[in-house]
Design a protein around this motif. Sequence first.
Motif, PDB file in Angstrom:
ATOM      1  N   HIS A 251       0.988  -1.220   0.008  1.00  0.00           N
ATOM      2  CA  HIS A 251       0.086   0.132   0.002  1.00  0.00           C
ATOM      3  C   HIS A 251       0.927   1.014  -0.183  1.00  0.00           C
ATOM      4  CE1 HIS A 251      -4.218  -1.404   1.369  1.00  0.00           C
ATOM      5  NE2 HIS A 251      -3.671  -2.283   0.183  1.00  0.00           N
ATOM      6  N   VAL A 252       1.895   1.081   0.524  1.00  0.00           N
ATOM      7  CA  VAL A 252       2.925   2.352   0.721  1.00  0.00           C
ATOM      8  C   VAL A 252       3.803   2.586  -0.516  1.00  0.00           C
ATOM      9  CG1 VAL A 252       4.741   3.306   1.929  1.00  0.00           C
ATOM     10  CG2 VAL A 252       2.963   2.352   3.142  1.00  0.00           C
ATOM     11  N   GLN A 253       4.172   1.406  -1.340  1.00  0.00           N
ATOM     12  CA  GLN A 253       5.216   1.510  -2.375  1.00  0.00           C
ATOM     13  C   GLN A 253       4.540   1.428  -3.690  1.00  0.00           C
ATOM     14  OE1 GLN A 253       8.253   2.436  -1.750  1.00  0.00           O
ATOM     15  NE2 GLN A 253       7.887   2.171   0.543  1.00  0.00           N
ATOM     16  N   ALA A 254       3.230   0.838  -3.979  1.00  0.00           N
ATOM     17  CA  ALA A 254       2.719   0.690  -5.247  1.00  0.00           C
ATOM     18  C   ALA A 254       2.133   1.998  -5.810  1.00  0.00           C
ATOM     19  CB  ALA A 254       1.693  -0.515  -5.109  1.00  0.00           C
ATOM     20  N   ALA A 255       2.054   1.931  -7.157  1.00  0.00           N
ATOM     21  CA  ALA A 255       1.575   3.394  -7.623  1.00  0.00           C
ATOM     22  C   ALA A 255       0.319   3.328  -7.557  1.00  0.00           C
ATOM     23  CB  ALA A 255       1.884   3.202  -9.281  1.00  0.00           C
ATOM     24  N   PRO A 256      -0.376   4.711  -7.595  1.00  0.00           N
ATOM     25  CA  PRO A 256      -1.843   4.702  -7.077  1.00  0.00           C
ATOM     26  C   PRO A 256      -2.812   4.063  -7.786  1.00  0.00           C
ATOM     27  CG  PRO A 256      -0.843   6.857  -7.438  1.00  0.00           C
ATOM     28  CD  PRO A 256       0.189   5.996  -7.678  1.00  0.00           C
ATOM     29  N   PRO A 257      -2.823   4.006  -9.255  1.00  0.00           N
ATOM     30  CA  PRO A 257      -3.765   2.765  -9.756  1.00  0.00           C
ATOM     31  C   PRO A 257      -3.927   1.459  -9.237  1.00  0.00           C
ATOM     32  CG  PRO A 257      -2.184   3.335 -11.331  1.00  0.00           C
ATOM     33  CD  PRO A 257      -1.871   4.562 -10.183  1.00  0.00           C
ATOM     34  N   ILE A 258      -2.508   1.098  -8.925  1.00  0.00           N
ATOM     35  CA  ILE A 258      -2.399  -0.242  -8.460  1.00  0.00           C
ATOM     36  C   ILE A 258      -2.959  -0.611  -7.046  1.00  0.00           C
ATOM     37  CG2 ILE A 258      -0.769  -2.309  -8.427  1.00  0.00           C
ATOM     38  CD1 ILE A 258      -1.362  -1.291 -11.148  1.00  0.00           C
ATOM     39  N   VAL A 259      -2.714   0.524  -6.319  1.00  0.00           N
ATOM     40  CA  VAL A 259      -3.224   0.353  -4.850  1.00  0.00           C
ATOM     41  C   VAL A 259      -4.632   0.319  -4.851  1.00  0.00           C
ATOM     42  CG1 VAL A 259      -3.103   1.355  -2.465  1.00  0.00           C
ATOM     43  CG2 VAL A 259      -1.118   1.387  -4.057  1.00  0.00           C
ATOM     44  N   LEU A 361      -6.810   9.738  -3.768  1.00  0.00           N
ATOM     45  CA  LEU A 361      -6.604  10.932  -3.421  1.00  0.00           C
ATOM     46  C   LEU A 361      -5.027  11.240  -2.957  1.00  0.00           C
ATOM     47  CD1 LEU A 361     -10.048  12.007  -1.751  1.00  0.00           C
ATOM     48  CD2 LEU A 361      -9.128  12.711  -3.864  1.00  0.00           C
ATOM     49  N   VAL A 362      -4.782  10.269  -2.408  1.00  0.00           N
ATOM     50  CA  VAL A 362      -3.167  10.480  -1.656  1.00  0.00           C
ATOM     51  C   VAL A 362      -2.321  10.328  -2.923  1.00  0.00           C
ATOM     52  CG1 VAL A 362      -2.742   8.046  -1.054  1.00  0.00           C
ATOM     53  CG2 VAL A 362      -1.733   9.953   0.106  1.00  0.00           C
ATOM     54  N   GLY A 363      -2.823   9.446  -3.825  1.00  0.00           N
ATOM     55  CA  GLY A 363      -1.728   9.512  -5.251  1.00  0.00           C
ATOM     56  C   GLY A 363      -1.555  10.748  -5.921  1.00  0.00           C
ATOM     57  N   ALA A 364      -2.850  11.512  -5.713  1.00  0.00           N
ATOM     58  CA  ALA A 364      -2.891  12.918  -6.641  1.00  0.00           C
ATOM     59  C   ALA A 364      -2.132  13.698  -5.868  1.00  0.00           C
ATOM     60  CB  ALA A 364      -4.350  13.337  -6.547  1.00  0.00           C
ATOM     61  N   PRO A 385      -8.283  23.417  -2.489  1.00  0.00           N
ATOM     62  CA  PRO A 385      -9.636  23.335  -1.703  1.00  0.00           C
ATOM     63  C   PRO A 385     -10.435  22.023  -2.241  1.00  0.00           C
ATOM     64  CG  PRO A 385      -9.635  25.020  -3.200  1.00  0.00           C
ATOM     65  CD  PRO A 385      -8.274  24.714  -3.149  1.00  0.00           C
ATOM     66  N   ILE A 386     -10.566  21.940  -3.649  1.00  0.00           N
ATOM     67  CA  ILE A 386     -11.205  20.871  -4.086  1.00  0.00           C
ATOM     68  C   ILE A 386     -10.973  19.233  -3.676  1.00  0.00           C
ATOM     69  CG2 ILE A 386     -12.141  19.504  -6.063  1.00  0.00           C
ATOM     70  CD1 ILE A 386     -11.829  22.249  -7.625  1.00  0.00           C
ATOM     71  N   THR A 387      -9.544  19.073  -3.794  1.00  0.00           N
ATOM     72  CA  THR A 387      -8.906  18.054  -3.232  1.00  0.00           C
ATOM     73  C   THR A 387      -9.223  17.682  -1.845  1.00  0.00           C
ATOM     74  OG1 THR A 387      -6.974  18.226  -4.929  1.00  0.00           O
ATOM     75  CG2 THR A 387      -6.922  16.436  -3.260  1.00  0.00           C
ATOM     76  N   ALA A 388      -9.251  19.027  -0.863  1.00  0.00           N
ATOM     77  CA  ALA A 388      -9.310  18.945   0.417  1.00  0.00           C
ATOM     78  C   ALA A 388     -10.860  18.303   0.588  1.00  0.00           C
ATOM     79  CB  ALA A 388      -8.871  20.159   1.024  1.00  0.00           C
ATOM     80  N   GLY A 389     -11.893  18.858  -0.106  1.00  0.00           N
ATOM     81  CA  GLY A 389     -13.225  18.603   0.020  1.00  0.00           C
ATOM     82  C   GLY A 389     -13.444  17.149  -0.093  1.00  0.00           C
ATOM     83  N   PHE A 390     -12.866  16.671  -1.082  1.00  0.00           N
ATOM     84  CA  PHE A 390     -12.960  15.068  -1.361  1.00  0.00           C
ATOM     85  C   PHE A 390     -12.546  14.245  -0.412  1.00  0.00           C
ATOM     86  CE2 PHE A 390     -13.578  16.089  -6.113  1.00  0.00           C
ATOM     87  CZ  PHE A 390     -14.914  15.692  -6.157  1.00  0.00           C
ATOM     88  N   LEU A 391     -11.395  14.495   0.125  1.00  0.00           N
ATOM     89  CA  LEU A 391     -10.691  13.782   1.090  1.00  0.00           C
ATOM     90  C   LEU A 391     -11.119  14.046   2.687  1.00  0.00           C
ATOM     91  CD1 LEU A 391      -8.007  12.545   1.619  1.00  0.00           C
ATOM     92  CD2 LEU A 391      -6.994  14.679   2.531  1.00  0.00           C
ATOM     93  N   LEU A 392     -12.087  15.186   2.846  1.00  0.00           N
ATOM     94  CA  LEU A 392     -12.862  15.130   3.932  1.00  0.00           C
ATOM     95  C   LEU A 392     -13.768  14.264   3.625  1.00  0.00           C
ATOM     96  CD1 LEU A 392     -12.804  18.945   4.827  1.00  0.00           C
ATOM     97  CD2 LEU A 392     -11.893  17.194   6.545  1.00  0.00           C
ATOM     98  N   ALA A 393     -14.517  14.200   2.669  1.00  0.00           N
ATOM     99  CA  ALA A 393     -15.691  13.390   2.538  1.00  0.00           C
ATOM    100  C   ALA A 393     -15.364  11.963   2.453  1.00  0.00           C
ATOM    101  CB  ALA A 393     -16.359  13.755   0.899  1.00  0.00           C
ATOM    102  N   ALA A 394     -14.126  11.607   1.988  1.00  0.00           N
ATOM    103  CA  ALA A 394     -13.675  10.236   1.977  1.00  0.00           C
ATOM    104  C   ALA A 394     -13.392   9.891   3.346  1.00  0.00           C
ATOM    105  CB  ALA A 394     -12.482   9.997   1.213  1.00  0.00           C
ATOM    106  N   GLY A 395     -12.795  10.814   3.920  1.00  0.00           N
ATOM    107  CA  GLY A 395     -12.521  10.521   5.611  1.00  0.00           C
ATOM    108  C   GLY A 395     -13.814  10.101   6.396  1.00  0.00           C
ATOM    109  N   MET A 396     -14.625  11.023   6.039  1.00  0.00           N
ATOM    110  CA  MET A 396     -16.018  10.723   6.779  1.00  0.00           C
ATOM    111  C   MET A 396     -16.735   9.303   6.223  1.00  0.00           C
ATOM    112  SD  MET A 396     -16.330  13.507   8.695  1.00  0.00           S
ATOM    113  CE  MET A 396     -14.561  13.434   8.651  1.00  0.00           C
ATOM    114  N   ALA A 397     -16.525   8.996   5.334  1.00  0.00           N
ATOM    115  CA  ALA A 397     -17.074   7.586   4.865  1.00  0.00           C
ATOM    116  C   ALA A 397     -16.335   6.643   5.369  1.00  0.00           C
ATOM    117  CB  ALA A 397     -16.895   7.657   3.330  1.00  0.00           C
ATOM    118  N   SER A 398     -14.760   6.803   5.661  1.00  0.00           N
ATOM    119  CA  SER A 398     -14.199   5.537   6.255  1.00  0.00           C
ATOM    120  C   SER A 398     -14.572   5.577   7.648  1.00  0.00           C
ATOM    121  CB  SER A 398     -12.905   5.791   5.954  1.00  0.00           C
ATOM    122  OG  SER A 398     -11.777   4.853   6.349  1.00  0.00           O
ATOM    123  N   LEU A 399     -14.735   6.670   8.246  1.00  0.00           N
ATOM    124  CA  LEU A 399     -14.957   6.373   9.884  1.00  0.00           C
ATOM    125  C   LEU A 399     -16.424   5.917  10.044  1.00  0.00           C
ATOM    126  CD1 LEU A 399     -16.646   9.053  11.107  1.00  0.00           C
ATOM    127  CD2 LEU A 399     -14.505  10.303  10.587  1.00  0.00           C
ATOM    128  N   GLY A 400     -17.200   6.078   9.036  1.00  0.00           N
ATOM    129  CA  GLY A 400     -18.629   5.591   9.187  1.00  0.00           C
ATOM    130  C   GLY A 400     -19.755   6.536   9.514  1.00  0.00           C
TER     131      GLY A 400
END
Length: 503
Positions: A251-259, A361-364, A385-400
């Motif tokens: 997860h740390v070393q592979a390229a974004p599309p592969i992860v 997102l972390v790959g971007a 700001p747009i990337t930050a917004g998507f990241l916040l939304a993804a984080g909220m989804a991950s924490l349930g």
Amino acid sequence: MNIAYFLSILVFSPLLGVIVLSFVPKVNESLIKLIGFLATLPALILALIAFFQYRAGASLENLSEKVSWIKFGDQNLYRGAFTIDYELGVDGFSLVMIVLTALLATLAAIASIYIKKEWKGFFMLFLLLEVGMLGVFAAENLILFFIFFEITLIPTFFLIGKWGYFEKEKAAFSFLIYNGLGSAVLLIVIMVLFSKTGTSNIDMLKSMMAADIHNQGMSAGTKMGLLIAMLIAFGVKLPIFPLHSWMVRVHVQAAPPIVMLHAGILLKIGAYGIIRFGLGIFPEQFQDLAVIIAVLGVINLLYGAFLALIQTDFKMVLAYSSISHMGIVLIGLGALNEAGIQGAIFQVVSHGLIAALLFFLVGALYERLGTSNITNLGGLAKGMPITAGFLLAAGMASLGMPGMSGFVSEFMAFLGLFKVMPILAAIGAIGIILTAVYLLRAVLGITYGKAHREFVGITDIQKAEWVPALVLLGVIVLIGVYPSVLSESLTSTLETIMLGIGG
């Protein structure tokens, strides 16, 4: 859905892209990336057609394929003759996984804009990997499943080792060693089952184990041993603690599309195998191990959460988060009731979508800023700001957060466990609290934390990058607000599982 060999066309359609790419000059980057993307579309279109027709009432039995393939010995003269057929078919669960695979493959192909070298080789391996992943979920016998399972290992090894980051070779060999050993254990299980029963057909194995027909050579101890071996084999893939260290490196070393594909699909093959084969073929023995499986789930959940809490690299946070979230799958399965098992399957799909979005997102971010360190990414809300917004939304989804798919899966899995093991469920609930802590710490640290760098000249996500982000977030919200889009498709699968365990 009345097309002859519909599933075969779906599974092998990416190979058309491999053939076309073989005639394209390796220096023509834009054409190679276009072909690589277009080659993923037929499988996605066919998977969606099958899914929507199934929801409209069409029978999935119409998709089944069976062709005589390999025969050992003369059926009339040799009592011990064996036959292996080429068999493809789907139920509600495997169809959902095929749709998820085709969708993430298409979005990962878009994310392959980040690949900087040898695009032709990359996409040929990428499309071969997609064939393996689709085949795993369409296979109707264990030997064909194993062949497709092995097909996924080879391209993944090269995709990690050649197009990854600084320690990519170490990550690739770690992946190969662990998964190779898991495959060896799985092959032994399949061969024992095949030799004892004379078949590798999954439905026939379920029926024979349930009725104990032609199973004279398989004692209860043998069945338990086979189930434990199967849990180890798929536990490497899931992964179950302590078989997880290879996954963190990947997860740390592979390229974004592969992860995206690894976290979204390849880890889920482990969960799929445990549910379809472990629980499906050995329901009685699975019930005997239910408490142990639930305990392993709680260990996974807490272990991953505690380690994610102390990481300073966002990729490491997400890697340990995956370990933690796979614990919820085990918790749901350990409950062995309808709510728990449905929660486990929901978690398989939900985490596939959420993990793919987060790693995209972390790959971007890494491509633009050259780092995934949480401190160095501080102040993202002002700079991107747009990337930050998507990241916040993804984080909220991950924490349930309610309204997103992660809430549905976690709620159902824990509801199932609270019904049968309330003390263990209460201990596991600590992991849910920790999940909120480490995700909020990381995501808020990145978006609103103190900026340690200037974002001058750094562009926000571009047009092509909007597609994976919007599609993944849209599906996550869709499942969160309308869970029936998934649960209705899983009804027959759940009924079959509950019938097998006497529920």
